[in-house]
Motif scaffolding. Sequence first.
Motif, PDB file in Angstrom:
ATOM      1  N   GLY A 173      41.190  37.497  27.913  1.00  0.00           N
ATOM      2  CA  GLY A 173      42.378  37.589  26.444  1.00  0.00           C
ATOM      3  C   GLY A 173      43.860  37.365  26.976  1.00  0.00           C
ATOM      4  N   ALA A 174      44.228  37.644  28.124  1.00  0.00           N
ATOM      5  CA  ALA A 174      45.554  37.516  28.540  1.00  0.00           C
ATOM      6  C   ALA A 174      45.948  36.160  28.654  1.00  0.00           C
ATOM      7  CB  ALA A 174      46.036  38.278  29.754  1.00  0.00           C
ATOM      8  N   GLY A 175      44.836  35.503  28.975  1.00  0.00           N
ATOM      9  CA  GLY A 175      44.959  33.751  29.234  1.00  0.00           C
ATOM     10  C   GLY A 175      44.971  33.206  27.805  1.00  0.00           C
ATOM     11  N   VAL A 176      44.251  33.577  27.018  1.00  0.00           N
ATOM     12  CA  VAL A 176      44.186  33.278  25.516  1.00  0.00           C
ATOM     13  C   VAL A 176      45.601  33.257  24.811  1.00  0.00           C
ATOM     14  CG1 VAL A 176      43.174  33.346  23.030  1.00  0.00           C
ATOM     15  CG2 VAL A 176      41.849  33.432  25.228  1.00  0.00           C
ATOM     16  N   VAL A 177      46.435  34.598  25.124  1.00  0.00           N
ATOM     17  CA  VAL A 177      47.545  34.645  24.638  1.00  0.00           C
ATOM     18  C   VAL A 177      48.694  33.784  25.130  1.00  0.00           C
ATOM     19  CG1 VAL A 177      49.555  36.513  24.423  1.00  0.00           C
ATOM     20  CG2 VAL A 177      47.249  37.128  24.022  1.00  0.00           C
ATOM     21  N   ALA A 182      33.148  45.021  35.533  1.00  0.00           N
ATOM     22  CA  ALA A 182      33.321  43.284  35.810  1.00  0.00           C
ATOM     23  C   ALA A 182      33.857  43.073  34.417  1.00  0.00           C
ATOM     24  CB  ALA A 182      32.555  42.889  36.729  1.00  0.00           C
ATOM     25  N   THR A 183      32.823  42.948  33.640  1.00  0.00           N
ATOM     26  CA  THR A 183      32.864  42.226  32.280  1.00  0.00           C
ATOM     27  C   THR A 183      34.393  42.995  31.700  1.00  0.00           C
ATOM     28  OG1 THR A 183      30.497  42.706  31.960  1.00  0.00           O
ATOM     29  CG2 THR A 183      31.811  42.351  29.897  1.00  0.00           C
ATOM     30  N   VAL A 184      34.634  43.976  31.599  1.00  0.00           N
ATOM     31  CA  VAL A 184      35.950  44.549  31.100  1.00  0.00           C
ATOM     32  C   VAL A 184      37.098  43.712  31.722  1.00  0.00           C
ATOM     33  CG1 VAL A 184      37.623  46.491  30.535  1.00  0.00           C
ATOM     34  CG2 VAL A 184      34.947  46.726  30.380  1.00  0.00           C
ATOM     35  N   LEU A 185      37.027  43.614  33.117  1.00  0.00           N
ATOM     36  CA  LEU A 185      38.244  43.055  33.827  1.00  0.00           C
ATOM     37  C   LEU A 185      38.118  41.613  33.389  1.00  0.00           C
ATOM     38  CD1 LEU A 185      38.170  44.790  37.399  1.00  0.00           C
ATOM     39  CD2 LEU A 185      40.013  44.814  35.466  1.00  0.00           C
ATOM     40  N   PHE A 186      36.994  40.987  33.353  1.00  0.00           N
ATOM     41  CA  PHE A 186      36.906  39.444  33.122  1.00  0.00           C
ATOM     42  C   PHE A 186      37.445  39.280  31.849  1.00  0.00           C
ATOM     43  CE2 PHE A 186      34.492  35.980  31.296  1.00  0.00           C
ATOM     44  CZ  PHE A 186      34.620  35.129  32.539  1.00  0.00           C
ATOM     45  N   MET A 187      37.056  40.025  30.960  1.00  0.00           N
ATOM     46  CA  MET A 187      37.419  39.624  29.472  1.00  0.00           C
ATOM     47  C   MET A 187      38.750  40.084  29.186  1.00  0.00           C
ATOM     48  SD  MET A 187      34.749  38.592  28.291  1.00  0.00           S
ATOM     49  CE  MET A 187      35.324  38.321  26.381  1.00  0.00           C
ATOM     50  N   PHE A 189      29.839  37.830  38.696  1.00  0.00           N
ATOM     51  CA  PHE A 189      30.482  37.776  37.299  1.00  0.00           C
ATOM     52  C   PHE A 189      31.973  37.568  37.344  1.00  0.00           C
ATOM     53  CE2 PHE A 189      31.660  39.186  32.706  1.00  0.00           C
ATOM     54  CZ  PHE A 189      30.688  38.492  32.113  1.00  0.00           C
ATOM     55  N   SER A 190      32.650  37.634  38.513  1.00  0.00           N
ATOM     56  CA  SER A 190      33.859  37.622  39.072  1.00  0.00           C
ATOM     57  C   SER A 190      34.685  36.389  38.180  1.00  0.00           C
ATOM     58  CB  SER A 190      34.130  37.350  40.299  1.00  0.00           C
ATOM     59  OG  SER A 190      33.931  36.474  40.979  1.00  0.00           O
ATOM     60  N   GLY A 191      34.314  35.204  38.494  1.00  0.00           N
ATOM     61  CA  GLY A 191      34.659  34.137  37.680  1.00  0.00           C
ATOM     62  C   GLY A 191      36.076  33.674  37.939  1.00  0.00           C
ATOM     63  N   VAL A 192      36.291  33.732  39.593  1.00  0.00           N
ATOM     64  CA  VAL A 192      37.459  33.120  40.105  1.00  0.00           C
ATOM     65  C   VAL A 192      37.790  31.864  39.463  1.00  0.00           C
ATOM     66  CG1 VAL A 192      38.851  32.755  41.906  1.00  0.00           C
ATOM     67  CG2 VAL A 192      37.353  34.684  41.934  1.00  0.00           C
ATOM     68  N   THR A 196      46.012  34.279  35.384  1.00  0.00           N
ATOM     69  CA  THR A 196      45.269  35.035  34.554  1.00  0.00           C
ATOM     70  C   THR A 196      43.708  35.070  34.791  1.00  0.00           C
ATOM     71  OG1 THR A 196      44.940  33.338  32.607  1.00  0.00           O
ATOM     72  CG2 THR A 196      46.958  34.986  32.651  1.00  0.00           C
ATOM     73  N   THR A 197      43.301  33.978  35.568  1.00  0.00           N
ATOM     74  CA  THR A 197      41.762  34.096  35.857  1.00  0.00           C
ATOM     75  C   THR A 197      41.421  34.321  37.524  1.00  0.00           C
ATOM     76  OG1 THR A 197      39.824  32.582  35.739  1.00  0.00           O
ATOM     77  CG2 THR A 197      41.742  31.619  36.339  1.00  0.00           C
ATOM     78  N   ILE A 198      42.445  34.067  38.122  1.00  0.00           N
ATOM     79  CA  ILE A 198      42.273  34.418  39.688  1.00  0.00           C
ATOM     80  C   ILE A 198      42.496  35.797  39.954  1.00  0.00           C
ATOM     81  CG2 ILE A 198      43.277  34.152  41.779  1.00  0.00           C
ATOM     82  CD1 ILE A 198      43.611  31.162  41.182  1.00  0.00           C
ATOM     83  N   VAL A 199      43.569  36.529  39.452  1.00  0.00           N
ATOM     84  CA  VAL A 199      43.839  37.792  39.649  1.00  0.00           C
ATOM     85  C   VAL A 199      42.681  38.754  39.297  1.00  0.00           C
ATOM     86  CG1 VAL A 199      45.471  39.956  39.149  1.00  0.00           C
ATOM     87  CG2 VAL A 199      46.435  37.368  39.527  1.00  0.00           C
ATOM     88  N   PRO A 200      42.021  38.718  37.926  1.00  0.00           N
ATOM     89  CA  PRO A 200      41.151  39.690  37.451  1.00  0.00           C
ATOM     90  C   PRO A 200      39.712  39.246  38.506  1.00  0.00           C
ATOM     91  CG  PRO A 200      41.959  38.626  35.378  1.00  0.00           C
ATOM     92  CD  PRO A 200      42.595  38.010  36.849  1.00  0.00           C
TER      93      PRO A 200
END
Length: 711
Positions: A685-689, A676-681, A347-350, A654-658
Amino acid sequence: MLPLVPLVVGWMLVSKSTKPVQKRVNQHQTTAVAEPNLRPQNVTSLISSSLKAVKKFKDETLVPLFDDARSKYIQEISLDEEVLSEEQKAANQHFKFSIILFASTVASAMIYAPLVLLHIPFLLYLAFPFYKEGIRSLVVERRITTMLVDVILGMGALAYAPFKPPILIVGTAGALAMSYINKLVTKTKSGTRRNLTNLLGQQPQTVWVVQGDMEMEIPFEKVRIGDVVVIDAGMMIPVDGRIQKGVGSIDQHKLTGEAQPAEKGVGDAVFAATVVLSGKLYIEVEKTGEETAAAQIGHILNETTDFTSSVQVRGRDIADRAAAPTLALSALSLPWVGPDKALAILFSGVGYNMQILGPLSVLNFLQLLAHQGILIKDGRALEQVRDIDTVVFDKTGTLTLEQPHVGAIHRYNGYSEADILTYAAAAEHRQTHPIAKAIQLSADERQLSLPAIGDAAYEVGYGIKVHLDQKLIRVGSDRFMAMEGVDMPAELETAGKSAHDQGHSLVYVAIDGHLGGVLELRPTIRPEAKRIVETLGRRGIDMYIISGDHERPTRALAEDLGIDRYFAETLPEHKADLIDQLQTEGRSVCFVGDGINDSIALKKANVSVSLRGASTIATDTAQVILMDQTLNQLEELFVISEHFESNMQVNLYTTIVPGVMIIGGAFLGVVGYGAATVLFMGGLGAGVVNAVLPLFRAEEKSKGAARQPVH
């Protein structure tokens, strides 16, 4: 049936939030009947109020960001209503179903957790296309993609679900995210192409044809080869054929690229999509519909390889590159830290969120550009602009205006320039074609007073004849003057040839039986053209001019603008060959054109630009439309493309660091599937902003400017 109630309620609530206001009373009554079957009642109330809050946020905050300019511009340049592709329709339906499933899963978990397990078949149905794609990429393409990671993650979550039912909420949230990704990606692509007739411009509903001794109006689709159609001044010719009777001046620059109107008479060929400027023509039909020269260009266009079809969405590429390492790390961690931590790594989704953030940034920058008067119909062009190193301009209608200007007035037989211009402007005052407008504008600039002409004294035939101050004034071409028996000085033959070689038009003005003078009409260079050329030059961009016009006027324009390279007398299909030649040399080419004859080259180029008001086939083919009908915003296109690249870089962080934090935490045993879900989301969220920030700032800046007092 009780376990399926959450699914039904989810459907009702989503429908309620999206349907018109006038239907809400009945829906509310339906929901009120169903409420007693739910335990507890405040669950439905909580979900309902949450959906209302989301809708309010969307209407007040998100809609202003994604609405208005771009959709309005697309509707303005389209002859038909907006056409959604089958891919777009399927993506929209898939997204709606995923919303319902997610809402139902959440409601079930709040009522009674084991009810969530009943949603597994629906989740499998929703995820099946993605699972199928993931397996196909492995079996057929022999490569590991993010879709394959989703398959394994989904199967792992389903196997884990009987022990931990709420885990399916994460699964349905993931399916919702994937559906949203797919919806965004299809939205950034060009829509379905329109019918060929609309690509060439709006065809007339009826035409006038000669039948016996009469002229009859018949439906256009009933015109047959051999018929004689009648075309008056100001009308577009809808067929290919030969002139049987009459003489006229025809503007065919959008088809051939010639700047100078062509004088056509008996026996001369004429073509569909060209416009009769003056005269009345009787044309014997040789080709109609899809057999015309203009339509054949459309056929070539449809058969030309679409450059953008091979361009993949950048976010998917980034996520795919991280897929294999993610699978390897998850498999490696399984015997050490157990299934919970292994699922967390999956679920890390790098790079995974780039599939959402990439299209989201594209959509926001498309709106940002639309507010600047730049309509990008194909979102993939936005990224390609930054790689452009060569810009190729069409000459006529792109670097020059459609309307020429009076450059010189040659006087004969003792008449002054003011006399000649006054007579010409008075004769042309009822005409609306570009040559007439140029003459009228020149008279206005000199503040000449034009005498009124009565209807009885006004005659339009092969040229224009008016009675003015007890004189017979004739205005037209040299051919018209010869037909009228006007004496022509011998030296005019040399002047006429020189003007033609330079791409200039000559308008002859006769007073009674003698030539009074000649107006020399020259192409008008766009006021902004030289500045744009200088700006692009400072960016290190090479520039070319391609034209169907003659060599001498093309060379003169290139020298005037400071462009070193040009191609003249180029046929439409050869324009595309020249674009292909430049691409073969390793250049990334932007082509700027406006005519039917430019459409094949527009489609061939890496980035294609046209101007609003150009031929319909050009604006349909081009990826970028400059809505103010000038080249002024061409520089802004390059500037905003650079800002887009910077925005995409931040999205990547914002997607690599989490993802790295999740992997590291999982190996250390401190980050499980939930964390992992919390960090991923959080990263999402930061990316959407970041993705919406540029448009939000532009909106705030626009509002601030509107609030400034006017002094």
